[in-house]
Design a protein around this motif. Structure first.
Motif, mmCIF file in Angstrom:
data_model
loop_
_atom_site.group_PDB
_atom_site.id
_atom_site.type_symbol
_atom_site.label_atom_id
_atom_site.label_comp_id
_atom_site.label_asym_id
_atom_site.label_seq_id
_atom_site.Cartn_x
_atom_site.Cartn_y
_atom_site.Cartn_z
ATOM 1 N N LEU A 215 20.572 74.880 24.602
ATOM 2 C CA LEU A 215 19.589 74.405 25.581
ATOM 3 C C LEU A 215 19.525 72.889 25.621
ATOM 4 O O LEU A 215 19.226 72.295 26.655
ATOM 5 C CB LEU A 215 18.186 74.968 25.252
ATOM 6 C CG LEU A 215 18.049 76.489 25.151
ATOM 7 C CD1 LEU A 215 16.576 76.895 25.175
ATOM 8 C CD2 LEU A 215 18.811 77.221 26.238
ATOM 9 N N GLU A 216 19.785 72.234 24.487
ATOM 10 C CA GLU A 216 19.708 70.769 24.474
ATOM 11 C C GLU A 216 21.053 70.096 24.795
ATOM 12 O O GLU A 216 21.183 68.874 24.703
ATOM 13 C CB GLU A 216 19.153 70.293 23.141
ATOM 14 C CG GLU A 216 17.631 70.412 23.133
ATOM 15 C CD GLU A 216 17.050 70.596 21.762
ATOM 16 O OE1 GLU A 216 17.594 69.968 20.847
ATOM 17 O OE2 GLU A 216 16.079 71.354 21.627
ATOM 18 N N GLY A 217 22.022 70.899 25.152
ATOM 19 C CA GLY A 217 23.250 70.331 25.724
ATOM 20 C C GLY A 217 24.326 69.942 24.736
ATOM 21 O O GLY A 217 25.362 69.414 25.139
ATOM 22 N N TRP A 218 24.125 70.223 23.428
ATOM 23 C CA TRP A 218 25.153 69.798 22.468
ATOM 24 C C TRP A 218 26.448 70.578 22.634
ATOM 25 O O TRP A 218 27.540 70.013 22.554
ATOM 26 C CB TRP A 218 24.645 69.925 21.024
ATOM 27 C CG TRP A 218 23.788 68.766 20.640
ATOM 28 C CD1 TRP A 218 22.442 68.788 20.420
ATOM 29 C CD2 TRP A 218 24.214 67.409 20.469
ATOM 30 N NE1 TRP A 218 22.000 67.520 20.121
ATOM 31 C CE2 TRP A 218 23.066 66.655 20.146
ATOM 32 C CE3 TRP A 218 25.435 66.755 20.570
ATOM 33 C CZ2 TRP A 218 23.115 65.290 19.911
ATOM 34 C CZ3 TRP A 218 25.487 65.388 20.341
ATOM 35 C CH2 TRP A 218 24.337 64.670 20.015
ATOM 36 N N ASP A 219 26.315 71.883 22.866
ATOM 37 C CA ASP A 219 27.524 72.700 23.044
ATOM 38 C C ASP A 219 28.330 72.183 24.243
ATOM 39 O O ASP A 219 29.550 71.988 24.158
ATOM 40 C CB ASP A 219 27.117 74.171 23.258
ATOM 41 C CG ASP A 219 28.311 75.049 23.580
ATOM 42 O OD1 ASP A 219 29.134 75.278 22.679
ATOM 43 O OD2 ASP A 219 28.430 75.485 24.743
ATOM 44 N N ALA A 220 27.630 71.912 25.350
ATOM 45 C CA ALA A 220 28.319 71.407 26.548
ATOM 46 C C ALA A 220 28.901 70.015 26.284
ATOM 47 O O ALA A 220 29.987 69.684 26.770
ATOM 48 C CB ALA A 220 27.345 71.369 27.724
ATOM 49 N N ALA A 221 28.192 69.200 25.498
ATOM 50 C CA ALA A 221 28.674 67.841 25.201
ATOM 51 C C ALA A 221 29.963 67.887 24.379
ATOM 52 O O ALA A 221 30.888 67.094 24.597
ATOM 53 C CB ALA A 221 27.596 67.055 24.459
ATOM 54 N N VAL A 222 30.023 68.815 23.437
ATOM 55 C CA VAL A 222 31.238 68.969 22.620
ATOM 56 C C VAL A 222 32.417 69.360 23.526
ATOM 57 O O VAL A 222 33.517 68.803 23.431
ATOM 58 C CB VAL A 222 31.000 70.013 21.499
ATOM 59 C CG1 VAL A 222 32.308 70.459 20.869
ATOM 60 C CG2 VAL A 222 30.066 69.446 20.434
ATOM 61 N N LYS A 223 32.179 70.301 24.448
ATOM 62 C CA LYS A 223 33.259 70.731 25.353
ATOM 63 C C LYS A 223 33.659 69.603 26.311
ATOM 64 O O LYS A 223 34.840 69.409 26.599
ATOM 65 C CB LYS A 223 32.818 71.967 26.134
ATOM 66 C CG LYS A 223 32.698 73.199 25.241
ATOM 67 C CD LYS A 223 32.053 74.350 25.975
ATOM 68 C CE LYS A 223 31.907 75.563 25.079
ATOM 69 N NZ LYS A 223 30.957 76.550 25.615
#
Ligand SMILES: NC(=O)c1ccc[n+]([C@@H]2O[C@H](COP(=O)([O-])OP(=O)(O)OC[C@H]3O[C@@H](n4cnc5c(N)ncnc54)[C@H](OP(=O)(O)O)[C@@H]3O)[C@@H](O)[C@H]2O)c1
Length: 343
Positions: A215-223
């Motif tokens: 929800l805080e965007g870390w997963d998307a930031a890593v990708k």
């Protein structure tokens, strides 16, 4: 091709099964047969089978829940010892993601390259944190480092760009890269509370127990870091990806103020501008004409901005361990084909 794996969980099991299912096709179309020479996990220890066991034997042995395969000897100790002791052409790095530093997977990959093994990984950590260093080491050693399954399961992104977009410059990308957030937003737009939607995401197996990283965007930031560094030659770290107005509270607020006809999504975007690369993750109220507005449930999508094909959008079907395993098979076939060209 002899395979050894560090990590043997959902993806490892799906891969063993897929290699067994596709054994005839891989042999007839690519003259490619696989054997497993070893496996190591954190809690079950590991084994080395110098002669190798077939994919079918490995898939049906049930390890690590059951006994280690026959014809193998147990191995205790560190990953580095396992990597050097195990005779393999390719090391598979299939361990859990460390979103803060990408370790110990970076060390596993480095040790494998030093030991002369090609590497295939689906673990985002080492590619997000050390892509350029690991790629340079692989090139110096004349070995392959492949990672198709690190972004959107096994969806062809890196392999497609490499084999089907020759001499193409990618100047940016935009997409939905986090299934949990977009699944939760989908249910919220149908009237569910965030809590109920999160529980549903856990039930279908897309959300982790701790959903903060989604929800805080870390997963998307890593990708986004992986895509920017690999496809655009950037040198981002996950913390360089701006995470704008994210989290549970922002999702509730933006959903409440969403205008009629719009769809709320967690969107990742990246652009190359005047020699620098900027990437961000944010909630966007998409208009109906936006292709991303029409995706629902756990669907992901990625649009690449190219100078040859304009905007190229990839929208895969459902993702999971089976598709992730497929991306690993695609990487293995690609390594075998390159070796064939060399010999
Ligand atoms: N599942 C998916 O659909 C999917 C999709 C894309 C990418 N990925 C990525 O693929 C990787 C594997 O996912 P998964 O679903 O298979 O995870 P999983 O079921 O949790 O399995 C992880 C495996 O790694 C082992 N492991 C963890 N740390 C280790 C260490 N330091 N040394 C040796 N073994 C270690 C675990 O051993 P123990 O069980 O003994 O702890 C387990 O065998 C993760 O990085 C994940 O982010 C998964």
């Amino acid at each position: 091709m002899r395979l050894a794996t560090i990590g043997f969980g959902n993806v490892g099991r799906a891969l063993a099964i897929l290699l067994a299912q596709k054994a005839d096709e891989l042999k007839s179309r690519y003259q490619l047969t696989f054997s497993w020479t070893g496996a190591l996990t954190r809690t079950a220890g590991g084994w080395v089978a110098p002669q190798g066991i077939t994919a079918l034997e490995f898939a049906s042995e049930g390890w690590p829940a059951g006994a280690a395969p026959r014809q193998s000897w147990p191995i205790r100790g560190h990953a580095a010892e396992f990597i050097t002791a195990c005779p393999a052409d390719v090391l598979l790095e299939l361990t859990t993601l460390d979103p803060v530093a990408g370790q110990p997977a970076i060390d596993h990959i480095r040790a494998a390259l030093w030991a002369g093994r090609h590497v295939v990984t689906c673990n985002k950590g080492p590619i997000a944190y050390a892509y350029h260093q690991l790629q340079a080491l692989a090139a110096e050693k004349g070995l392959a480092l492949r990672f198709e399954s690190t972004v959107i399961d096994g969806t062809p992104i890196f392999n497609m760009v490499e084999s089907s977009l020759p001499a193409t410059k990618i100047s940016g990308f935009r997409g939905l890269l986090n299934s949990t957030s977009n699944y939760v937003l989908d249910l919220m737009s149908a009237g569910e509370t965030l809590e109920v939607a999160l529980e549903a995401a856990r039930r279908i197996g897309v959300a982790e127990a701790d959903t903060g990283s989604d929800l805080e965007g870390w997963d998307a930031a890593v990708k986004a870091t992986i895509l920017a560094n690999v496809l655009m030659g950037a040198t981002l770290r996950p913390a360089d990806v701006e995470r704008l107005g994210l989290g549970a509270e922002a999702m509730r607020r933006e959903m409440n103020r969403l205008r009629r006809g719009r769809t709320l999504k967690q969107v990742v975007e990246c652009i190359a501008d005047a020699g620098s690369v900027r990437a961000w993750v944010r909630l966007e109220a998409l208009r109906a004409e936006d292709v991303l507005a029409h995706l629902s449930g756990t669907q992901s999508a990625l649009t690449l901005r190219t100078d040859t094909m304009g905007d190229l959008t990839i929208i895969p079907g459902a993702g999971g361990p089976e598709q992730t395993a497929f991306g690993i098979v695609a990487d293995l076939v690609s390594i075998a084909q390159k070796l064939d060209q060399v010999h």
